[in-house]
Design an enzyme around this catalytic site. Structure first.
Site, PDB file in Angstrom:
ATOM      1  CB  VAL A 181      48.701  17.776  49.569  1.00  0.00           C
ATOM      2  CG1 VAL A 181      49.620  18.967  49.828  1.00  0.00           C
ATOM      3  CG2 VAL A 181      48.448  17.722  48.079  1.00  0.00           C
TER       4      VAL A 181
ATOM      5  CG  HIS B 261      49.210  20.824  45.409  1.00  0.00           C
ATOM      6  ND1 HIS B 261      47.971  21.303  45.761  1.00  0.00           N
ATOM      7  CD2 HIS B 261      50.058  21.240  46.392  1.00  0.00           C
ATOM      8  CE1 HIS B 261      48.050  21.967  46.903  1.00  0.00           C
ATOM      9  NE2 HIS B 261      49.315  21.950  47.299  1.00  0.00           N
TER      10      HIS B 261
ATOM     11  CD  GLU C 128      19.299  -8.021  60.196  1.00  0.00           C
ATOM     12  OE1 GLU C 128      19.912  -7.221  60.915  1.00  0.00           O
ATOM     13  OE2 GLU C 128      19.832  -9.038  59.691  1.00  0.00           O
ATOM     14  CG  LEU C 129      11.596  -9.370  56.674  1.00  0.00           C
ATOM     15  CD1 LEU C 129      10.332  -8.598  56.319  1.00  0.00           C
ATOM     16  CD2 LEU C 129      11.249 -10.771  57.197  1.00  0.00           C
ATOM     17  CE1 TYR C 130      20.313  -9.863  54.970  1.00  0.00           C
ATOM     18  CE2 TYR C 130      19.006 -10.823  56.739  1.00  0.00           C
ATOM     19  CZ  TYR C 130      20.055 -10.018  56.317  1.00  0.00           C
ATOM     20  OH  TYR C 130      20.845  -9.382  57.242  1.00  0.00           O
TER      21      TYR C 130
ATOM     22  CD  GLN D 137      60.240   5.213  37.958  1.00  0.00           C
ATOM     23  OE1 GLN D 137      60.002   4.405  37.077  1.00  0.00           O
ATOM     24  NE2 GLN D 137      59.360   6.134  38.327  1.00  0.00           N
TER      25      GLN D 137
ATOM     26  CE1 TYR E 240      51.115  24.929  51.034  1.00  0.00           C
ATOM     27  CE2 TYR E 240      48.889  24.416  50.320  1.00  0.00           C
ATOM     28  CZ  TYR E 240      50.250  24.294  50.160  1.00  0.00           C
ATOM     29  OH  TYR E 240      50.752  23.537  49.123  1.00  0.00           O
TER      30      TYR E 240
ATOM     31  CB  THR F  53      59.557  12.869  48.287  1.00  0.00           C
ATOM     32  OG1 THR F  53      58.591  11.835  48.520  1.00  0.00           O
ATOM     33  CG2 THR F  53      60.167  13.290  49.605  1.00  0.00           C
TER      34      THR F  53
ATOM     35  CB  THR G 205      24.618 -11.376  62.870  1.00  0.00           C
ATOM     36  OG1 THR G 205      24.281 -11.023  61.525  1.00  0.00           O
ATOM     37  CG2 THR G 205      24.213 -10.275  63.823  1.00  0.00           C
TER      38      THR G 205
ATOM     39  CG  ASP H  76      30.183  -5.644  65.988  1.00  0.00           C
ATOM     40  OD1 ASP H  76      30.276  -6.260  67.062  1.00  0.00           O
ATOM     41  OD2 ASP H  76      29.190  -4.979  65.658  1.00  0.00           O
TER      42      ASP H  76
HETATM   43  C1  LIG Z   1      53.435  20.903  45.164  1.00  0.00           C
HETATM   44  C2  LIG Z   1      53.307  19.932  46.297  1.00  0.00           C
HETATM   45  C3  LIG Z   1      53.453  20.354  47.607  1.00  0.00           C
HETATM   46  C4  LIG Z   1      53.345  19.455  48.671  1.00  0.00           C
HETATM   47  N1  LIG Z   1      53.464  19.903  49.948  1.00  0.00           N
HETATM   48  C5  LIG Z   1      53.327  19.051  50.985  1.00  0.00           C
HETATM   49  C6  LIG Z   1      53.471  19.500  52.324  1.00  0.00           C
HETATM   50  O1  LIG Z   1      53.687  20.669  52.552  1.00  0.00           O
HETATM   51  N2  LIG Z   1      53.338  18.597  53.336  1.00  0.00           N
HETATM   52  C7  LIG Z   1      53.077  17.291  53.100  1.00  0.00           C
HETATM   53  O2  LIG Z   1      52.966  16.521  54.051  1.00  0.00           O
HETATM   54  N3  LIG Z   1      52.953  16.826  51.830  1.00  0.00           N
HETATM   55  C8  LIG Z   1      53.074  17.674  50.781  1.00  0.00           C
HETATM   56  N4  LIG Z   1      52.964  17.229  49.505  1.00  0.00           N
HETATM   57  C9  LIG Z   1      52.712  15.823  49.304  1.00  0.00           C
HETATM   58  C10 LIG Z   1      53.943  14.973  49.548  1.00  0.00           C
HETATM   59  O3  LIG Z   1      55.014  15.520  48.878  1.00  0.00           O
HETATM   60  C11 LIG Z   1      53.649  13.580  49.077  1.00  0.00           C
HETATM   61  O4  LIG Z   1      52.502  13.090  49.728  1.00  0.00           O
HETATM   62  C12 LIG Z   1      54.790  12.608  49.344  1.00  0.00           C
HETATM   63  O5  LIG Z   1      55.999  13.157  48.920  1.00  0.00           O
HETATM   64  C13 LIG Z   1      54.515  11.309  48.632  1.00  0.00           C
HETATM   65  O6  LIG Z   1      55.562  10.426  48.859  1.00  0.00           O
HETATM   66  P1  LIG Z   1      55.558   9.003  48.173  1.00  0.00           P
HETATM   67  O7  LIG Z   1      56.746   8.315  48.667  1.00  0.00           O
HETATM   68  O8  LIG Z   1      54.236   8.373  48.326  1.00  0.00           O
HETATM   69  O9  LIG Z   1      55.672   9.333  46.610  1.00  0.00           O
HETATM   70  P2  LIG Z   1      56.916   9.766  45.738  1.00  0.00           P
HETATM   71  O10 LIG Z   1      57.768  10.749  46.432  1.00  0.00           O
HETATM   72  O11 LIG Z   1      56.391  10.172  44.412  1.00  0.00           O
HETATM   73  O12 LIG Z   1      57.751   8.439  45.620  1.00  0.00           O
HETATM   74  C14 LIG Z   1      57.344   7.381  44.766  1.00  0.00           C
HETATM   75  C15 LIG Z   1      58.585   6.845  44.104  1.00  0.00           C
HETATM   76  O13 LIG Z   1      58.247   5.648  43.423  1.00  0.00           O
HETATM   77  C16 LIG Z   1      59.096   5.584  42.289  1.00  0.00           C
HETATM   78  N5  LIG Z   1      58.514   4.651  41.317  1.00  0.00           N
HETATM   79  C17 LIG Z   1      57.341   4.774  40.641  1.00  0.00           C
HETATM   80  N6  LIG Z   1      57.181   3.735  39.809  1.00  0.00           N
HETATM   81  C18 LIG Z   1      58.271   2.933  39.968  1.00  0.00           C
HETATM   82  C19 LIG Z   1      58.671   1.718  39.367  1.00  0.00           C
HETATM   83  N7  LIG Z   1      57.929   1.106  38.426  1.00  0.00           N
HETATM   84  N8  LIG Z   1      59.840   1.160  39.770  1.00  0.00           N
HETATM   85  C20 LIG Z   1      60.614   1.764  40.730  1.00  0.00           C
HETATM   86  N9  LIG Z   1      60.277   2.937  41.285  1.00  0.00           N
HETATM   87  C21 LIG Z   1      59.113   3.508  40.919  1.00  0.00           C
HETATM   88  C22 LIG Z   1      59.100   7.010  41.801  1.00  0.00           C
HETATM   89  O14 LIG Z   1      60.197   7.262  40.948  1.00  0.00           O
HETATM   90  C23 LIG Z   1      59.146   7.801  43.083  1.00  0.00           C
HETATM   91  O15 LIG Z   1      60.440   8.173  43.461  1.00  0.00           O
HETATM   92  C24 LIG Z   1      53.060  18.102  48.410  1.00  0.00           C
HETATM   93  C25 LIG Z   1      52.901  17.660  47.096  1.00  0.00           C
HETATM   94  C26 LIG Z   1      53.020  18.566  46.041  1.00  0.00           C
HETATM   95  C27 LIG Z   1      52.814  18.083  44.646  1.00  0.00           C
END
Ligand SMILES: Cc1cc2nc3c(=O)[nH]c(=O)nc-3n(C[C@H](O)[C@H](O)[C@H](O)COP(=O)(O)OP(=O)(O)OC[C@H]3O[C@@H](n4cnc5c(N)ncnc54)[C@H](O)[C@@H]3O)c2cc1C
Length: 822
Positions: A349, A231, A653-655, A38, A256, A46, A561, A559
């Protein structure tokens, strides 16, 4: 670029998850894949992520996924010329308490089995690596050489560029406003590009919409229990922190950190997290919340104690963003209740760290029908119908966030949003001092505290209890002697032993109402079941067959029965948590499945006095054979009695229909108590099933293991064809039973196993067998391993000698099960 009218697959969301899914679908050869976002790519969660990538997680599959991700970055750089900015600086995980040191030792042991090369350092050694640290309270530090961090947006863009190179078309500024569903199957997506509307037909749609995934799912009427939670992290001004600084996790202080621009980035898992309460998550690009320093205070102060230089440093940036959490802190992957509509969300996260593995799993699942790894722990279908409730999901998600860095002891029970699903006899269990555990929302008895201190009457009752009196007295009074050493002794009670011994000597009554029960009927039922079950089901009505459902690779998907209730009617009984998953697998293979779990209570009466006890309540002939089922009356209650066991003792087993459940429980308790019968719980079942070598799906057997490897060849029909049969080859490894030399050293799961001093495997499940008085562990070992061979098992950092033994350890000829008690 013009949007097409149809596509083979539509991926919704241009965050790291969506980009990875699209890339991997294309890598598996799918063309006509489109990704719609979007906003601009990465503008959900991200873009602002902290970028940490930690390789070691608490489950085998998550660790494999993250290891896979690490191997993917060089591949992406080569393919796209885009470097996701990987900094392989290694990571330190600090331990300041005895329990955390134990956890580090367990993790180091697990790491060995993956070849991760972890080591446990002293505080001084950690300080040598990172002189900024104050290590006065550090008792150990786990060194993880494969850890590091990267640029989250670059990673997502590199995945997107890779996907585009392989033919994926990406449309930004394109919002999904509707999902079309016809006859329970997804048929397309409706899109808005500003004021313009568009439809794309597709029978595969993947919701990778991050914190908005629940909302997008609702467009098709499906429940994706994602809970957006806030977060936060901060970045300090530069103070000459070297870019080679390892990442640091200090879980005892919920914090961290890593280097960022010559300063330090500090993040924390606060104890009082806050839900992002909005009906429109991620609708605005790059959503951030105002800094909340009071909430961050504990994390910041902890970090400043650990890195005293922070006390003299200013904060230049606060990032407070939304992240998708889930009720149990695990990902939400897989197909939803609408066919063809998938999700990859809820990354709690660690979405960056896992992104590569998530894409791989999802693509394999969509394209091949099942992923290479065992993904049940992340499978969307692990929850019951209550996952629809937002208040349940929120309570659970807040609980799992607030305990994110707490040590998770296997067997430890969480308390949020309980009790929820209760057996008709729950009220009696509570009266008897039941220690409840929770599975899929069900309250299940782990043990009865009342059994820890048997009354004199119970000891003197017929059933041979008196002979055990001395031993019981020793163990109930002198708990310390009987309690297993280390973590296995944490969630434990002397009652477990009493329940096992009562089941061996008289009888145990177990409430297994939470079993998932599925019914399949109709004139094609047998033919269709025969196709998906490895066992031979073409047996007369009244027969019970123990069988597995296999995937194309011969891996065990379920897995269970199967009881043939009538010519054209079958009842399948599977584990509490597996019903939704197993039903979906069966439906996916053309079977019409009715989930009748809630319709029936189930109590298991097992032990040598079971026949006497049931005989006092029933005029029916109870002498029917093993693996047979009969309709009988027990007191006034209509019961289906199944002559099966999961503990290795005679009984049924009693059901009964649920509304009779309390009456049946009361009748059985009244009849059984004079025989020395005791009510008993799941921990006793687990001990006894290990002694009998009964496998548990999700632990000993998984979609990654075949019946041949698992020693279940006896359950595989030789005289018919079925799904997965052609993949059942001679196995290079076998599930083997080990007995530890020191019976007080008890395994739980995941402990490393060495053969000849070299890493060989890890424990799939372990425990103490009270009837055989041995500490038992199961592990996959090379096929040539034979009884008598020696091994070592790493129990919390101590290598304990063990011997491979012939299994099962208890009643190997199964005389106690097959024959009527003398
Ligand atoms: C402060 C903070 C720090 C973090 N630090 C870490 C870290 O150090 N290491 C780590 O592994 N993870 C970290 N994370 C988590 C990580 O950033 C997320 O798990 C990851 O970015 C999620 O990716 P995603 O693609 O699932 O979601 P998103 O990046 O949110 O992507 C989802 C996308 O879907 C789109 N969307 C939603 N609805 C619609 C719609 N109706 N039509 C079209 N598009 C739509 C959105 O616009 C968005 O771009 C952190 C998160 C936060 C908040």
């Amino acid at each position: 670029m013009e949007l097409p009218n149809s596509a083979r697959a539509v991926v919704i969301g241009g965050g790291v998850a969506g980009c990875s899914v699209a890339y991997h679908l294309a890598r598996l050869g799918w063309s006509e894949v489109i990704l719609v976002e979007q906003h601009e790519l990465t503008e959900g969660t991200t873009w602002h992520s902290a970028g940490f990538v930690g390789q070691l997680r608490s489950t085998v599959t998550q660790t494999k996924m993250i290891m896979y991700s690490a191997g993917l970055y060089p591949e992406l750089t080569e393919l796209t010329g885009m470097d996701p900015g990987w900094r392989g600086v290694g990571g330190l995980r600090l331990a300041t308490t005895t329990e955390r040191v134990e956890e580090s030792l367990r993790l180091a042991g697990a790491g060995e089995t993956y070849g991760l090369g972890l080591s446990v350092l002293s505080g001084a050694e950690a300080k040598e690596m990172l002189p900024l640290l104050d290590v006065r309270d550090v008792r150990a530090a786990l060194w993880l050489p494969g850890d590091g961090w990267l640029d989250p947006a670059l990673l997502a863009r590199a995945l997107a560029a890779g996907a585009e190179k392989l033919g994926v078309r990406i449309f930004t500024g394109t919002r999904v406003t509707g999902l079309d569903v016809v006859g329970g199957e997804v048929s397309g997506v409706r899109l808005a590009l500003g004021a313009e509307e568009w439809s794309v037909q597709a029978d595969t749609v993947v919701i990778a919409a991050g914190a908005a995934s629940g909302r997008v799912g609702r467009l098709a009427g499906v429940d994706i229990p994602v809970v957006p939670i806030k977060h936060q992290y901060v970045v300090t001004e530069p103070f000459d922190v070297p870019s080679s600084m390892p990442t640091v996790r200090d879980p005892d202080n919920i914090v961290y950190f890593r280097e960022e621009g010559g300063g330090i980035l500090v993040g924390g898992y606060i104890r009082n997290p806050e839900i992002w309460d909005t009906g429109h998550p991620l609708e605005e690009p790059r959503t951030l919340f105002a800094a909340d320093m009071p909430k961050f205070q504990e994390s910041w102060e902890s970090a400043a104690r650990r890195v005293p230089a922070l006390g003299r440093t200013g904060i230049v940036k606060v990032v407070h963003g939304p992240e998708a959490f889930t009720p149990d802190g695990e990902f939400l992957l897989g197909e939803t209740a609408v066919r063809g509509l998938w999700t990859a969300a809820g990354f709690c996260v660690h979405g960056l760290a896992a992104a590569g593995g998530v894409g791989k799993i999802m693509a394999e699942w969509i394209v091949d029908g099942s992923p290479e790894y065992d993904v049940f722990g992340m499978d969307l279908r692990r929850f019951g119908g209550h996952a629809r409730s937002s208040s349940w999901a929120r309570a659970k998600a807040l609980d799992s966030y607030s305990k994110y860095y707490d040590i998770v002891y296997p067997g430890e029970e969480r308390t949020a949003a309980r009790p929820l699903r209760r057996s008709p006899a729950w009220v009696r269990h509570a009266e008897l001092g039941a220690e409840f555990g929770e599975k899929s929302g069900w309250e299940r008895v782990n043990w009865f505290a009342s059994n820890a201190d048997p009354s004199p009457e119970a000891r003197e009752a017929p059933g041979g209890r008196g002979a055990l009196e001395d031993q019981e007295a020793r163990e109930t009074r002198g708990d310390r002697e009987a309690r297993p050493a280390g973590w296995a002794g944490r969630v434990w009670s002397p009652a477990i032993r009493q329940e096992c011994l009562a089941t061996r000597d008289a009888a145990g009554l177990f409430d297994q109402t939470s079993f998932s029960k599925l019914e399949i009927s109709g004139h094609q039922a047998l033919m269709r079941l025969q196709r998906v079950c490895a066992g031979q089901l073409d047996r007369p009505p009244g027969s019970i067959v123990y069988t597995q459902l296999l995937n194309e690779r011969g891996g065990i998907e379920a897995d269970l029965t199967v009881t043939r209730l009538a010519e054209d009617r079958f009842r399948l009984v599977t584990g509490t948590a597996f019903g939704v998953h197993d039903a979906a697998w069966l439906r996916g293979h053309g079977l019409d499945v009715r989930d009748v779990t809630s319709a029936h209570a189930c109590y298991c009466l097992w032990g040598p006095r079971a026949l006497d006890i049931l005989g006092t309540l029933s005029d029916d002939d109870l002498t029917f054979g093993y693996m047979r089922a009969r309709e009988i009356s027990v007191g006034n209650v209509p019961v289906l009695a199944q002559r099966v066991t999961f503990v290795g003792e005679f009984g049924w087993e009693l059901y009964c229909p649920s509304e009779y459940g309390l009456t049946l429980w009361d009748a059985l308790m009244e009849a059984g108590t004079p025989y020395g019968m005791r009510p008993a719980g799941y921990r006793a079942i687990d001990s006894m099933r290990l002694e009998k070598g009964y496998r548990v799906w999700g632990m000993d057997i998984t979609p990654e293991t075949t019946p041949v490897e698992a020693g279940l060849g006896f359950a595989v029909a030789k005289d018919k064809d079925f799904l997965g049969r052609s993949a059942l080859e001679a196995a290079a490894r076998r599930l083997a039973c080990l007995v530890l030399d020191d019976p007080r050293q008890v395994c739980l799961v995941g402990e490393p196993v060495r053969l000849g001093g070299a890493p060989a495997s890890r424990v799939t499940s372990g425990g103490y067998g009270h009837r055989v008085e041995r500490s038992i562990a199961y592990a996959y070992l090379p096929a040539g391993t034979a009884p008598g061979d020696r091994a070592e098992v790493g129990v919390t950092g101590t290598w304990v000698g063990a011997t491979v033994v012939a299994e099962p350890l208890y009643d190997p000829a199964s005389d106690r099960i097959r024959h009527l008690p003398a």
